[in-house]
Scaffold this active site. Structure first.
Site, PDB file in Angstrom:
ATOM      1  N   LYS A  36      48.543  30.300 -51.786  1.00  0.00           N
ATOM      2  CA  LYS A  36      47.823  29.110 -50.707  1.00  0.00           C
ATOM      3  C   LYS A  36      46.996  28.173 -51.752  1.00  0.00           C
ATOM      4  CE  LYS A  36      43.817  28.792 -49.080  1.00  0.00           C
ATOM      5  NZ  LYS A  36      43.649  27.347 -48.954  1.00  0.00           N
ATOM      6  N   GLU A  91      37.827  35.443 -59.943  1.00  0.00           N
ATOM      7  CA  GLU A  91      37.333  34.636 -60.785  1.00  0.00           C
ATOM      8  C   GLU A  91      36.396  33.561 -59.937  1.00  0.00           C
ATOM      9  OE1 GLU A  91      36.396  31.503 -62.661  1.00  0.00           O
ATOM     10  OE2 GLU A  91      38.446  30.960 -62.754  1.00  0.00           O
ATOM     11  N   CYS A 146      33.769  25.768 -63.306  1.00  0.00           N
ATOM     12  CA  CYS A 146      32.926  27.130 -63.156  1.00  0.00           C
ATOM     13  C   CYS A 146      32.275  27.527 -64.149  1.00  0.00           C
ATOM     14  CB  CYS A 146      33.909  28.107 -62.480  1.00  0.00           C
ATOM     15  SG  CYS A 146      35.303  28.738 -63.535  1.00  0.00           S
ATOM     16  N   GLU A 151      24.893  26.946 -58.661  1.00  0.00           N
ATOM     17  CA  GLU A 151      25.882  26.184 -59.238  1.00  0.00           C
ATOM     18  C   GLU A 151      25.919  25.089 -58.410  1.00  0.00           C
ATOM     19  OE1 GLU A 151      30.302  27.456 -60.673  1.00  0.00           O
ATOM     20  OE2 GLU A 151      29.699  28.199 -58.481  1.00  0.00           O
TER      21      GLU A 151
END
Length: 532
Positions: A223, A299, A333, A430
């Site tokens: 996806k 992850e 990230c 983040e």
């Protein structure tokens, strides 16, 4: 890649698409930013959008519902194309094709050498079409064209060369038993792998997941992120040209709550791999557990410390810390988003970090001199601006930036905060944007403790001229990667993944193969074995 390698690549000349002629008016600069001007009329890429349907069982098909959704140009917010919107029914179709290809098709039964040859042919086709793919990646994502062309696409090709090389080198063991038994340990493909990739590095994350899964003999339902579906559909065509059997790779574009959830809960999917936020990763893990208890690799997010020691070369440290945070518009990230600087060099570092940010060129990512394009979409744009406001409200010192860049699209000024404290949101959360937070520390024990005081543990960096300091800090940091005097080095063989809430498992390198293999013990009784 290392900062120096990417910096060198970005300095090369750029061959722009033939349609890139209009420059238009300059953007208005806000809050005294000194960055290079942006253009009002964006450069038009020459690549054609030919693949907007789902790729199921070797064919491009409409969604079962007939629905589509728009994918947007982040430079303007305008529609690039309308893409088929997959949902549960389309996931069912894709999984059915993948299951048949695994259970009955040639891929798992094919010689590993032939699988390797197909993957290599695919990599050659990507190289042949590299400029179109780079344009498409930039158009759909907003990253600098030169970054996509000279850095990310070559790494993509390298990754498939790497995994093609592994295909015929996956083997088991023979284990000595205490009695008269012959014991084989077999490594077998896990089956149908469900994969969900993010929008910040659409092609690279495709390679990180599809490469090892194919090398191990699995079939795949992938996806794409709804923000960036175009390049995965393009390379599906190249896989078909390379001779990949029907049903081995299936690609469904769609949204997380529909297509993504259907994939994670599907009872005929044998494994899930997900890259994205920690919050969504929790949902994926829960859905997988509630269904058939399929194994999951994740992850996830990060809040990576970049530690600049007293003995560091300040000029180099400023440049690499800048790259560690601002690379890919800060949408990374593992971005070095907490810059810890020793108190003795703190003021000098702040002045030079500010000066470097003010020189950062922001604008149309198809222009060769541009270092920073737009954020991915309106939602991310507003999220980053919200964190900037939080930093100001928390009394961190805004050294530069802090606002939208220009009047069109999702551009944000390169932003630097000093006097950041550990309890501020900009030091804890983040942000995923071009916001550098610089904190002060006194000694190594203190900075290790503070660097580890986070729920994340994806990556980290230390800049020092002392090998003893480098060893002490790298062993002390609880993170999956520690870069010493460099950052963002992503060679194919280097494993990548996180401690704590930054994920489960590793991508790339030999460790990634474990994600897509089952271990089977075969024990055979023997009569009068010669060696006993």
């Amino acid at each position: 890649m290392a900062a120096r390698r990417i910096s060198t690549m970005l300095s090369r000349s750029l061959s722009l698409p033939s349609a890139a002629t209009s420059l238009g008016k300059k953007y208005e600069l806000r809050r005294g930013m000194q960055s290079a001007a942006v253009v009002e009329e964006p450069i038009a890429p020459s690549v054609q959008i030919n693949h907007t349907k789902l790729f199921i069982n070797g064919q491009f098909v409409d969604s079962a519902s007939g629905k589509t959704f728009p994918t947007l140009d982040p430079r303007t917010g305008e529609v690039i194309a309308h893409v088929a919107e997959g949902d549960k029914e389309d996931i069912n179709r894709a999984v059915s094709a993948a299951r048949k290809a695994f259970d009955e098709g040639p891929w798992p039964k094919m010689s590993a050498y032939e699988r390797s040859r197909i993957m290599l042919r695919f990599a050659d086709l990507v190289e042949k079409n590299i400029e179109e793919l780079a344009q498409l990646e930039t158009w759909d994502n907003g990253k600098p064209y030169l970054q996509a062309l000279t850095s990310e696409l070559p790494i993509f090709v390298r990754l498939f060369h790497y995994y093609a090389g592994w295909a015929d080198k996956i083997h088991g063991l023979t284990v000595p038993a205490d009695g008269p038994h012959h014991v084989q340990i077999l490594h077998e493909p896990i089956g149908v792998a469900g994969q969900i990739v993010p929008w910040n590095f659409p092609l690279l994350m495709f390679a990180w997941k599809v490469g090892p899964a194919l090398a191990c003999g699995n079939t795949i339902v992938l996806k794409t992120a709804e923000q960036t579906p175009l390049t995965a559909l393009y390379v599906a065509k190249l896989f078909r040209e390379a001779g990949l059997p029907d049903g081995v790779l299936n690609i469904v574009s769609g949204y997380g709550p529909t297509a993504g959830a259907a994939l994670a809960t599907h009872m005929d999917v044998d494994k899930i791999a997900f890259t994205g936020s920690t919050e969504t990763g929790k949902v994926v893990l829960e859905l997988a557990a509630r269904s058939n208890l399929k194994p999951v690799t994740l992850e996830l997010g990060g809040k990576s410390p970049f530690i600049v020691c007293e003995d560091a070369d300040i000029e180099s440290a400023v440049e690499i810390a800048h790259f560690a945070l601002f690379f890919n518009q800060g949408q990374c990230c593992c971005a070095g988003s907490r810059t810890f600087v020793h108190e003795k060099i703190y003021d000098e570092f702040i002045a030079k970090a500010k000066a470097r940010a003010l020189k950062r060129t922001v604008g149309d990512p198809f222009k060769k001199e541009i270092e920073q394009g737009p954020q991915i979409d309106e939602k991310q744009f507003q999220k980053v601006l919200g964190y900037i406001k939080s930093g100001i409200d928390s009394n961190a010192t805004l050294e530069c930036g802090g606002a939208q860049f220009g009047s069109k699209g999702y551009f944000i000024q390169p932003t630097v905060f000093s006097n950041v404290q550990d309890d501020m949101l900009i030091a804890r959360d983040e942000i995923f944007g071009p916001v550098q937070s610089i904190l002060k520390f006194k000694d190594i024990d203190e900075v290790i403790r503070r660097a580890n005081a986070t729920r994340y543990g994806l990556a980290s960096g230390v800049f020092t001229s002392s090998i003893d300091t480098a060893n002490t800090v790298s062993r002390g940091l609880r993170a999956g990667t520690v870069w010493v005097n460099c950052f963002d080095v992503f060679d194919a063989g280097i494993p990548f993944g996180g401690y704590k809430m930054s994920g489960i498992g590793r991508e790339k390198g030999i460790y990634s193969l474990n994600n897509y293999l089952q271990v089977k013990a075969v024990v055979t009784a023997l009569k009068n074995p010669a060696w006993l």
